[in-house]
Design a protein around this motif. Structure first.
Motif, short mmCIF file in Angstrom:
data_model
loop_
_atom_site.label_atom_id
_atom_site.label_comp_id
_atom_site.label_asym_id
_atom_site.label_seq_id
_atom_site.Cartn_x
_atom_site.Cartn_y
_atom_site.Cartn_z
N ARG A 1 30.28 22.83 29.58
CA ARG A 1 30.02 21.73 28.51
C ARG A 1 30.10 20.51 29.45
O ARG A 1 29.76 20.50 30.28
CB ARG A 1 30.65 21.17 27.20
N ALA A 2 29.60 19.46 29.19
CA ALA A 2 29.05 17.72 30.07
C ALA A 2 31.08 17.11 30.36
O ALA A 2 32.05 18.12 29.54
CB ALA A 2 29.27 16.54 28.96
N GLY A 3 31.35 18.01 31.88
CA GLY A 3 32.01 17.31 32.54
C GLY A 3 33.40 17.52 31.79
O GLY A 3 34.62 17.71 31.12
N TYR A 4 33.10 15.39 30.98
CA TYR A 4 34.41 15.48 29.96
C TYR A 4 34.53 15.32 28.95
O TYR A 4 35.23 14.78 28.50
CB TYR A 4 33.80 13.67 29.73
N PHE A 5 34.21 16.14 28.38
CA PHE A 5 33.51 16.97 27.00
C PHE A 5 35.08 17.22 26.97
O PHE A 5 35.29 18.86 27.24
CB PHE A 5 32.79 17.03 26.20
N PRO B 1 26.35 15.82 25.18
CA PRO B 1 27.24 16.67 26.06
C PRO B 1 27.85 17.85 25.49
O PRO B 1 29.11 18.88 26.38
CB PRO B 1 28.27 15.99 25.69
N PRO B 2 28.31 18.58 23.84
CA PRO B 2 28.77 19.36 23.26
C PRO B 2 28.24 20.59 23.72
O PRO B 2 29.56 21.52 23.49
CB PRO B 2 28.92 19.10 22.16
N PHE B 3 27.56 21.05 24.11
CA PHE B 3 26.38 22.02 24.60
C PHE B 3 26.77 22.36 26.18
O PHE B 3 26.65 23.39 27.04
CB PHE B 3 25.42 22.39 24.59
N SER B 4 26.24 21.27 27.00
CA SER B 4 25.56 21.91 28.48
C SER B 4 26.24 20.11 29.02
O SER B 4 25.77 19.40 28.82
CB SER B 4 24.91 22.17 28.41
#
Lengths: 391, 45
Positions: free
Chosen positions: A307-311, A370-373
């Motif tokens: 997911r997005a690195g910050y997510f 963001p939750p997916f990639s």
């Protein structure tokens, strides 16, 4: 999940007879010898079409002590239920798993969840031989992190037995004391009936079939773990023992036996599994297969995030893509990573089926939030790098 | 084509039961018998 024989009988008018064993096939007369195991009755049952769907059987090691109590395989619903009962009742503290493939790894997780001490013995230098060695190291690391003691490059030599019960696993390097042993050495097609009836066998002893799932004997068909498949990319026969493939085989055979027209479309060797939170996936041809075929290919391996690195919940993902170095066509993909990693393999299975090049995969319009990639999906990143080495 | 044909299937797991279901759906007049040596059938099809 499983449908009962009664449901098949009442809802679909399919006459299912459990505890009935077929012990012989007479293709010339078009009949099978049936034994009713509960009534000790035996007769010839005639057929117009016969489907051999006898499955596969686990490989049993031919080493001293292999018949001892406490050595288990899991290849049927019954064998799984039996093992769980034994785990519940006798609460063994230690398990040694022989074989680092799908069954071995999935059972390692099951044993860990029960708080057992788990060792795994594998004669190859890596676990999960259906992935390349540089991807399998991530699986080995995850197993070690979760408390599994790995013994790679160690062949099984014998079981130490006391009072009829297994006490230790003897490898080429050491003796591992244990309470139970789980065999995960793979399966072989269960084709004794077919062989005895002179129905030709092919790849790894599986029943030889054409794309309609017809054997070379008139009126006899085969499907599932006992039957051959063919590889979509090479056209060559291959034996794959997977439930998905068995269902696809069965649908094709069923349609053709009922007078329809269906053709099996082949396999890419797509498979996914999970060991604890680590997801593992592969499709297409791996390095070993490409080398055996003498194909010239390029490959790229990347590390990114699920997911997005910050997510929250973002985890590590490793992607390896392989492509033909002349045409750029993607030939294989392997993924190892945290939650959300594995099913990305389906994009690659579709891409390989469609004959997409690495460049084309890198240009796919994939979904992002963001939750997916991450903004660039790990597949896109890997394909873009691979495209630099392949046209 | 009025006479109903008979399909015999050896094995009531994924492949056998998928085939049985599809064959019966394609031709409801077909007689389909599945012999399974174990106590269960498996996999919905």
């Amino acid at each position: 999940m499983a449908r009962t024989p009664e449901e098949f009988r009442t809802k679909q008018q399919i006459d299912v007879r459990v505890l009935h064993e077929v012990v012989g096939i007479d293709p010339k007369a078009g009949r099978v010898r049936v034994v009713d195991l509960s009534a000790n009755r035996e007769w010839w049952e005639p057929y117009d079409h016969l489907l051999i769907a006898t499955g596969a059987v686990p490989l049993r090691p031919k080493v001293p002590g292999a018949d001892a109590a406490g050595i288990y395989g899991v290849h049927t619903l019954e064998s799984g239920i039996r093992l769980r009962k034994i785990l519940d009742e006798s609460r063994p503290a230690r398990a040694v798993i022989v074989g680092g493939g799908y069954i071995g790894l999935e059972m390692a997780e099951a044993f860990l969840l029960r708080g057992m001490q788990v060792s795994l013995v594998e004669k190859a230098p890596q676990v999960m031989g259906t992935l390349d060695e540089d991807m399998a190291v991530h699986i080995a690391q995850a197993l070690t992190d979760r408390g599994v003691t790995l013994h790679l490059n160690e062949g099984l030599e014998a079981f130490e037995v006391r009072d009829g019960r297994v006490r230790a696993v003897i490898t080429s390097q050491r003796s591992l004391e244990t309470d139970i042993v789980l065999l995960g050495m793979g399966v072989v097609p269960n084709t004794d009936l077919a062989r005895e009836a002179h129905i030709p066998l092919g790849e790894r002893g599986a029943v030889r079939v054409d794309r309609r799932m017809a054997t070379q004997v008139e009126g006899v068909w085969a499907a599932g773990d006992c039957a051959e498949s063919f590889h979509r990319l090479t056209g060559r026969p291959i034996h794959v023992a997977l439930g998905t493939v068995a269902n696809r085989h069965g649908r094709v055979a069923g349609m053709n036996m009922a007078g329809g027209e269906a053709s099996f479309s082949g396999v890419l060797g797509t498979a996914v599994t999970r060991i604890c939170s680590l997801e593992i996936a592969r499709t297409g041809l791996q390095t070993r297969e490409l080398e055996a075929l003498g194909r010239s290919f390029v490959s790229r391996t990347i590390e990114s995030h699920t997911r997005a690195g910050y997510f929250p919940g973002s985890g590590r993902i490793h992607v390896k893509l392989l492509a033909d170095s002349d045409t750029g066509a993607v030939l294989g993909a392997q993924i190892v990573g945290e939650e959300g990693a594995a099913k990305r393999i389906d994009v690659m299975a579709a891409a390989i089926t469609a004959g997409l090049t690495a460049q084309e995969v890198s240009e796919l319009d994939l979904g992002y939030a963001p939750p997916f990639s991450p903004l660039w999906d790990p597949l896109i990143i890997a394909a873009r790098l691979l495209a630099k080495d392949a046209p | 084509m009025g006479t109903s044909k008979k399909v015999v299937i050896i094995g009531g797991d994924a492949a056998g039961m998928s085939a049985a279901s599809v064959a019966k759906r394609k031709d409801p007049n077909l007689q389909v018998i599945v012999f399974e040596r174990g106590p269960h059938t498996s996999y919905s099809a």
